[in-house]
Write a protein that holds these residues in place. Structure first.
Motif, PDB file in Angstrom:
ATOM      1  N   ALA A  14       0.816  -1.221   0.000  1.00 60.40           N
ATOM      2  CA  ALA A  14       0.000   0.000   0.000  1.00 60.40           C
ATOM      3  C   ALA A  14       0.847   1.268   0.000  1.00 60.40           C
ATOM      4  O   ALA A  14       0.525   2.232  -0.697  1.00 60.40           O
ATOM      5  CB  ALA A  14      -0.952  -0.009   1.189  1.00 60.40           C
ATOM      6  N   GLU A  26      -3.474   4.893   3.575  1.00 57.97           N
ATOM      7  CA  GLU A  26      -4.819   4.629   4.106  1.00 57.97           C
ATOM      8  C   GLU A  26      -5.866   4.716   2.994  1.00 57.97           C
ATOM      9  O   GLU A  26      -6.779   3.896   2.918  1.00 57.97           O
ATOM     10  CB  GLU A  26      -5.148   5.619   5.233  1.00 57.97           C
ATOM     11  CG  GLU A  26      -6.413   5.281   5.974  1.00 57.97           C
ATOM     12  CD  GLU A  26      -6.359   3.919   6.659  1.00 57.97           C
ATOM     13  OE1 GLU A  26      -7.418   3.253   6.701  1.00 57.97           O
ATOM     14  OE2 GLU A  26      -5.302   3.506   7.132  1.00 57.97           O
ATOM     15  N   LYS A  29      -5.648   1.579   0.924  1.00 52.94           N
ATOM     16  CA  LYS A  29      -6.277   0.450   1.624  1.00 52.94           C
ATOM     17  C   LYS A  29      -7.797   0.556   1.583  1.00 52.94           C
ATOM     18  O   LYS A  29      -8.496  -0.443   1.401  1.00 52.94           O
ATOM     19  CB  LYS A  29      -5.781   0.382   3.061  1.00 52.94           C
ATOM     20  CG  LYS A  29      -4.320  -0.016   3.169  1.00 52.94           C
ATOM     21  CD  LYS A  29      -3.845   0.043   4.604  1.00 52.94           C
ATOM     22  CE  LYS A  29      -2.353  -0.202   4.707  1.00 52.94           C
ATOM     23  NZ  LYS A  29      -1.864  -0.072   6.088  1.00 52.94           N
ATOM     24  N   HIS A  39      -6.261  -6.175  -5.833  1.00 51.37           N
ATOM     25  CA  HIS A  39      -5.305  -6.582  -4.811  1.00 51.37           C
ATOM     26  C   HIS A  39      -5.549  -8.030  -4.402  1.00 51.37           C
ATOM     27  O   HIS A  39      -6.580  -8.610  -4.733  1.00 51.37           O
ATOM     28  CB  HIS A  39      -5.417  -5.674  -3.585  1.00 51.37           C
ATOM     29  CG  HIS A  39      -6.710  -5.840  -2.846  1.00 51.37           C
ATOM     30  ND1 HIS A  39      -7.915  -5.379  -3.349  1.00 51.37           N
ATOM     31  CD2 HIS A  39      -7.001  -6.452  -1.679  1.00 51.37           C
ATOM     32  CE1 HIS A  39      -8.879  -5.677  -2.496  1.00 51.37           C
ATOM     33  NE2 HIS A  39      -8.350  -6.337  -1.482  1.00 51.37           N
ATOM     34  N   ARG A  41      -5.089 -10.379  -0.752  1.00 53.16           N
ATOM     35  CA  ARG A  41      -4.792 -10.292   0.683  1.00 53.16           C
ATOM     36  C   ARG A  41      -3.915 -11.458   1.120  1.00 53.16           C
ATOM     37  O   ARG A  41      -4.192 -12.592   0.823  1.00 53.16           O
ATOM     38  CB  ARG A  41      -6.077 -10.319   1.491  1.00 53.16           C
ATOM     39  CG  ARG A  41      -6.715  -8.984   1.549  1.00 53.16           C
ATOM     40  CD  ARG A  41      -7.453  -8.799   2.869  1.00 53.16           C
ATOM     41  NE  ARG A  41      -8.015  -7.470   2.870  1.00 53.16           N
ATOM     42  CZ  ARG A  41      -7.393  -6.411   3.346  1.00 53.16           C
ATOM     43  NH1 ARG A  41      -6.229  -6.537   3.902  1.00 53.16           N
ATOM     44  NH2 ARG A  41      -7.938  -5.227   3.287  1.00 53.16           N
ATOM     45  N   SER A  45      -2.747  -7.785   5.273  1.00 51.21           N
ATOM     46  CA  SER A  45      -2.189  -6.764   4.386  1.00 51.21           C
ATOM     47  C   SER A  45      -2.541  -7.010   2.922  1.00 51.21           C
ATOM     48  O   SER A  45      -2.340  -8.102   2.415  1.00 51.21           O
ATOM     49  CB  SER A  45      -0.667  -6.740   4.512  1.00 51.21           C
ATOM     50  OG  SER A  45      -0.293  -6.464   5.838  1.00 51.21           O
TER      51      SER A  45
END
Length: 84
Positions: A14, A26, A29, A39, A41, A45
């Motif tokens: 990120a 932030e 995310k 993305h 996981r 993260s």
């Protein structure tokens, strides 16, 4: 995983995506959690595959180019009075 190894495998975290996009980690995310950035996981993260991220950004840029710009709205100007 070291930053060099992440680049070698074609993934970003990120913080790196935020630097690339000019926003906060932030925000990255939050956008990922909302499904707006591709993305994967690993634990808690998100990891961002570079190829998927670039394809996504290119698709958004092309879509925005094809969207016509809003037309200007006509505004009526009413004279208030004359000055001498």
């Amino acid at each position: 995983m070291t930053p060099e190894l992440r680049v070698q495998f074609g993934v970003l975290v990120a913080d790196q995506v935020a630097e690339l996009l000019g926003c906060s980690a932030e925000t990255v995310k939050e956008q990922a959690a909302a499904g707006r950035l591709p993305h994967v996981r690993f634990g808690r993260s998100p990891v961002f595959p570079v190829d998927a991220l670039l394809q996504h950004l290119n698709a958004r840029a092309l879509a925005e180019m094809q969207t016509p710009a809003p037309l200007a709205t006509a505004v009526a100007i009413t004279p208030v009075g004359r000055r001498r």
